[in-house]
Design a protein around this motif. Structure first.
Motif, PDB file in Angstrom:
ATOM      1  N   UNK A 133      -3.624 156.005  42.976  1.00 46.20           N
ATOM      2  CA  UNK A 133      -2.337 155.543  42.464  1.00 46.20           C
ATOM      3  C   UNK A 133      -1.453 155.058  43.599  1.00 46.20           C
ATOM      4  N   UNK A 134      -0.771 153.964  43.358  1.00 46.28           N
ATOM      5  CA  UNK A 134       0.180 153.451  44.336  1.00 46.28           C
ATOM      6  C   UNK A 134       1.542 154.076  44.090  1.00 46.28           C
ATOM      7  N   UNK A 135       2.184 154.468  45.176  1.00 43.99           N
ATOM      8  CA  UNK A 135       3.511 155.050  45.040  1.00 43.99           C
ATOM      9  C   UNK A 135       4.538 153.936  44.873  1.00 43.99           C
ATOM     10  N   UNK A 136       5.764 154.314  44.570  1.00 43.88           N
ATOM     11  CA  UNK A 136       6.834 153.329  44.416  1.00 43.88           C
ATOM     12  C   UNK A 136       7.087 152.572  45.706  1.00 43.88           C
ATOM     13  N   UNK A 137       6.803 153.240  46.830  1.00 38.90           N
ATOM     14  CA  UNK A 137       7.070 152.621  48.124  1.00 38.90           C
ATOM     15  C   UNK A 137       5.895 151.780  48.604  1.00 38.90           C
ATOM     16  N   UNK A 138       4.832 151.710  47.819  1.00 46.49           N
ATOM     17  CA  UNK A 138       3.620 151.049  48.277  1.00 46.49           C
ATOM     18  C   UNK A 138       3.150 150.052  47.251  1.00 46.49           C
ATOM     19  N   UNK A 139       2.881 148.876  47.653  1.00 47.51           N
ATOM     20  CA  UNK A 139       2.327 147.860  46.767  1.00 47.51           C
ATOM     21  C   UNK A 139       1.138 147.219  47.454  1.00 47.51           C
ATOM     22  N   UNK A 140       0.316 146.588  46.685  1.00 50.17           N
ATOM     23  CA  UNK A 140      -0.833 145.859  47.204  1.00 50.17           C
ATOM     24  C   UNK A 140      -0.605 144.376  46.934  1.00 50.17           C
ATOM     25  N   UNK A 141      -0.790 143.478  47.965  1.00 53.39           N
ATOM     26  CA  UNK A 141      -1.351 143.813  49.252  1.00 53.39           C
ATOM     27  C   UNK A 141      -0.350 144.302  50.300  1.00 53.39           C
ATOM     28  N   UNK A 142       0.945 144.281  50.016  1.00 54.24           N
ATOM     29  CA  UNK A 142       1.935 144.682  51.009  1.00 54.24           C
ATOM     30  C   UNK A 142       2.149 146.176  51.060  1.00 54.24           C
ATOM     31  N   UNK A 143       1.989 146.760  52.243  1.00 55.72           N
ATOM     32  CA  UNK A 143       2.189 148.194  52.428  1.00 55.72           C
ATOM     33  C   UNK A 143       3.506 148.416  53.159  1.00 55.72           C
ATOM     34  N   UNK A 144       4.321 149.324  52.672  1.00 55.27           N
ATOM     35  CA  UNK A 144       5.601 149.641  53.293  1.00 55.27           C
ATOM     36  C   UNK A 144       5.366 150.228  54.682  1.00 55.27           C
ATOM     37  N   UNK A 145       5.747 149.498  55.715  1.00 56.42           N
ATOM     38  CA  UNK A 145       5.465 149.925  57.084  1.00 56.42           C
ATOM     39  C   UNK A 145       6.208 151.210  57.454  1.00 56.42           C
ATOM     40  N   UNK A 146       7.430 151.347  56.927  1.00 56.94           N
ATOM     41  CA  UNK A 146       8.191 152.563  57.223  1.00 56.94           C
ATOM     42  C   UNK A 146       7.440 153.792  56.736  1.00 56.94           C
ATOM     43  N   UNK A 147       6.867 153.712  55.542  1.00 53.92           N
ATOM     44  CA  UNK A 147       6.124 154.839  54.991  1.00 53.92           C
ATOM     45  C   UNK A 147       4.935 155.192  55.863  1.00 53.92           C
ATOM     46  N   UNK A 148       4.246 154.156  56.354  1.00 59.59           N
ATOM     47  CA  UNK A 148       3.072 154.396  57.192  1.00 59.59           C
ATOM     48  C   UNK A 148       3.480 155.049  58.509  1.00 59.59           C
ATOM     49  N   UNK A 149       4.557 154.552  59.113  1.00 56.85           N
ATOM     50  CA  UNK A 149       5.028 155.125  60.384  1.00 56.85           C
ATOM     51  C   UNK A 149       5.445 156.581  60.198  1.00 56.85           C
ATOM     52  N   UNK A 150       6.205 156.847  59.138  1.00 49.52           N
ATOM     53  CA  UNK A 150       6.633 158.228  58.858  1.00 49.52           C
ATOM     54  C   UNK A 150       5.425 159.126  58.610  1.00 49.52           C
ATOM     55  N   UNK A 151       4.417 158.600  57.926  1.00 52.39           N
ATOM     56  CA  UNK A 151       3.217 159.380  57.653  1.00 52.39           C
ATOM     57  C   UNK A 151       2.514 159.775  58.941  1.00 52.39           C
ATOM     58  N   UNK A 152       2.384 158.814  59.854  1.00 48.15           N
ATOM     59  CA  UNK A 152       1.737 159.103  61.141  1.00 48.15           C
ATOM     60  C   UNK A 152       2.539 160.139  61.927  1.00 48.15           C
ATOM     61  N   UNK A 153       3.868 159.994  61.915  1.00 50.12           N
ATOM     62  CA  UNK A 153       4.726 160.967  62.611  1.00 50.12           C
ATOM     63  C   UNK A 153       4.554 162.351  61.993  1.00 50.12           C
ATOM     64  N   UNK A 154       4.506 162.411  60.666  1.00 45.55           N
ATOM     65  CA  UNK A 154       4.350 163.701  59.984  1.00 45.55           C
ATOM     66  C   UNK A 154       3.016 164.354  60.311  1.00 45.55           C
ATOM     67  N   UNK A 155       1.945 163.550  60.375  1.00 52.81           N
ATOM     68  CA  UNK A 155       0.625 164.085  60.718  1.00 52.81           C
ATOM     69  C   UNK A 155       0.630 164.641  62.136  1.00 52.81           C
ATOM     70  N   UNK A 156       1.195 163.866  63.069  1.00 50.59           N
ATOM     71  CA  UNK A 156       1.260 164.332  64.461  1.00 50.59           C
ATOM     72  C   UNK A 156       2.098 165.601  64.577  1.00 50.59           C
ATOM     73  N   UNK A 157       3.217 165.637  63.851  1.00 43.72           N
ATOM     74  CA  UNK A 157       4.072 166.825  63.887  1.00 43.72           C
ATOM     75  C   UNK A 157       3.339 168.042  63.344  1.00 43.72           C
ATOM     76  N   UNK A 158       2.583 167.831  62.263  1.00 45.72           N
ATOM     77  CA  UNK A 158       1.808 168.928  61.676  1.00 45.72           C
ATOM     78  C   UNK A 158       0.813 169.487  62.676  1.00 45.72           C
ATOM     79  N   UNK A 159       0.093 168.592  63.370  1.00 46.46           N
ATOM     80  CA  UNK A 159      -0.902 169.029  64.343  1.00 46.46           C
ATOM     81  C   UNK A 159      -0.251 169.733  65.526  1.00 46.46           C
ATOM     82  N   UNK A 160       0.833 169.139  66.047  1.00 46.99           N
ATOM     83  CA  UNK A 160       1.485 169.704  67.234  1.00 46.99           C
ATOM     84  C   UNK A 160       2.084 171.072  66.938  1.00 46.99           C
ATOM     85  N   UNK A 161       2.786 171.187  65.811  1.00 47.06           N
ATOM     86  CA  UNK A 161       3.402 172.469  65.450  1.00 47.06           C
ATOM     87  C   UNK A 161       2.337 173.540  65.232  1.00 47.06           C
TER      88      UNK A 161
END
Length: 441
Positions: free
Chosen positions: A226-254
């Motif tokens: 399922x596509x979220x409201x912030x995500x469409x195909x073919x255009x992906x919301x870059x802010x969401x992707x950046x925040x996701x990567x930051x969240x993953x890194x934060x999860x690993x580091x913490x």
């Protein structure tokens, strides 16, 4: 008959009969206590006291589920899924399908191995990595039992031979320490070498699963991501992707800094919640969705902790190990196989190879030395006896973790698709190669 044997066999029989694992563990704990000489009140008290031991892991699973749900909502998982599907092309052919299939298998195996040493996050990666790939796995008709075998191989074999991360804890802090405390003059350089031959059994089991047991396609219901409201195909919301990567890194580091999956997952979810990706109106629902996805696994871990506490309270574990001497006589080969089988039973019941070593080393080391086993052979016996059952136990995180990811869409049964396949492909060869190591080292 020994209470441990009765309880473990009962727990497995109930689980295979499609009785909920939580109920199977609870009933088996009650039987173990009563057969082991505890009265009803003592059994219940021991079970209740042990429940707290699984609470930390259960909460970790719940928060990881919430984080995984938030990650899926962000659009990153959809991007991963669509990118892989594009590699198949509009008209998939045998060539690109095989390339994507093997890329997926190698990547999942590499991540499972890395989760024990390079990024010691253990099973925390599974509910994050696997659910977004289920659509691709179903499209490629990859048997999820194979994925369960890949994940369990990486989770178990890695700590058996690599003294880094969780392997360092298992091989040096637990195995070596308990061997030395019980009179074996071993050094840390001997431990990985002694465990190489048993680990080869795990490799053989994996190769059999990949090229024989689960090489044929298996049909699954294809549920489009399922596509979220912030995500469409073919255009992906870059802010969401950046925040996701930051969240993953934060999860690993913490998690690495605090040694806690709870606070790691919490940090990732908070970043999603306050970054604006998750709207306030759906934040609570998304959290509940993630917790619900992992709730069954968490309850199994809590019940398993209570079950293990009852087994220990009966004192029947030590009795079972000590009784080996009366059965074996002077047969060295029989001694080796019986010690391994008893280790399998204990770990299947407790659900943790790390917890098995302190229980069996006290008896196994003097027993092995009395039969003339060498230091490397004794290391292999104790280490293999502990590792046996980690793959294939209904209450082990090495099977619960894969189920948590592979059953995100409700198409993967814990017992028939995780427990039985990993038990058959790993415990049987591990028994054989562990016995061989004890006889030739």
């Amino acid at each position: 008959m020994n209470a441990v044997v009765i309880a473990v066999c009962l727990m497995l029989a109930l689980s295979f009969a499609r009785i909920n694992v939580v109920i199977a563990l609870t009933i088996s704990a009650l039987v173990a206590g009563l057969v082991g000489g505890l009265d009803l009140n003592q059994t219940i008290a021991a079970f209740n006291d042990g429940l707290g031991g699984g609470a930390q892991i259960a909460l970790s699973y719940a928060l990881l589920g919430a984080f995984a749900a938030a990650l899926s909502h962000s659009g990153l998982t959809t991007l991963i899924s669509h990118s892989i599907i594009k590699k198949l092309g509009k008209e998939p052919n045998s060539t690109n399908t095989n390339v994507v299939r093997w890329t997926l298998l190698v990547t999942i195996l590499a991540m499972a191995v890395s989760s024990q040493n390079l990024l010691p996050i253990h099973i925390a990666f599974i509910p994050i990595l696997i659910p977004p790939l289920l659509h691709v796995l179903s499209t490629l008709k990859i048997d999820r039992r194979l994925i369960a075998c890949l994940l369990t191989f990486g989770l178990v074999t890695t700590y058996m031979i690599l003294p880094i991360g969780f392997g360092g804890i298992f091989l040096n802090d637990i195995l070596l320490a308990n061997l030395n405390n019980n009179g074996l003059e071993a050094v840390h350089t001997q431990i990985p070498k002694a465990m190489l031959l048993p680990a080869l059994g795990m490799v053989c089991g994996l190769l059999f699963a990949v090229f024989v047991s689960y090489r044929k396609p298996r049909e699954y219901q294809i549920i489009a991501p399922q596509l979220s409201n912030a995500t469409t195909e073919p255009g992906i919301n870059r802010k969401s992707i950046v925040i996701s990567i930051i969240a993953i890194l934060a999860t690993l580091i913490v998690q690495l800094q605090t040694n806690s999956m709870i606070f790691g997952a919490l940090a990732g979810f908070i970043i999603f919640r306050f970054s604006g990706i998750i709207k306030r109106s759906i934040g609570q629902d998304l959290f509940n969705q993630g917790v619900h996805m992992m709730a069954n696994i968490g309850f199994i871990m809590i019940a398993a902790a209570g079950f293990a506490a009852v087994l220990k309270s009966t004192g029947e574990v030590s009795t079972l190990v000590a009784s080996l001497g009366d059965i074996i006589g002077n047969n060295k080969a029989l001694a080796a196989i019986l010690m391994l089988v008893v280790g399998l039973l204990i770990t299947m019941g407790i659900g943790s190879s790390f917890s098995t070593i302190p229980i069996i080393a006290t008896i196994y080391v003097p027993l092995a030395l009395s039969f003339g086993f060498s230091i490397p052979a004794t290391i292999a016996l104790v280490g293999t006896a502990a590792a046996l059952g980690d793959a294939g136990s209904p209450a082990s995180d090495s099977t619960l973790g894969p189920t948590a990811g592979l059953n995100a869409d409700g198409q993967h049964d814990h017992i028939r698709d995780s427990v039985i396949p990993t038990f058959m492909h790993y415990n049987i060869p591990l028994l054989g190669f562990g016995w061989l190591a004890a006889m030739v080292l």
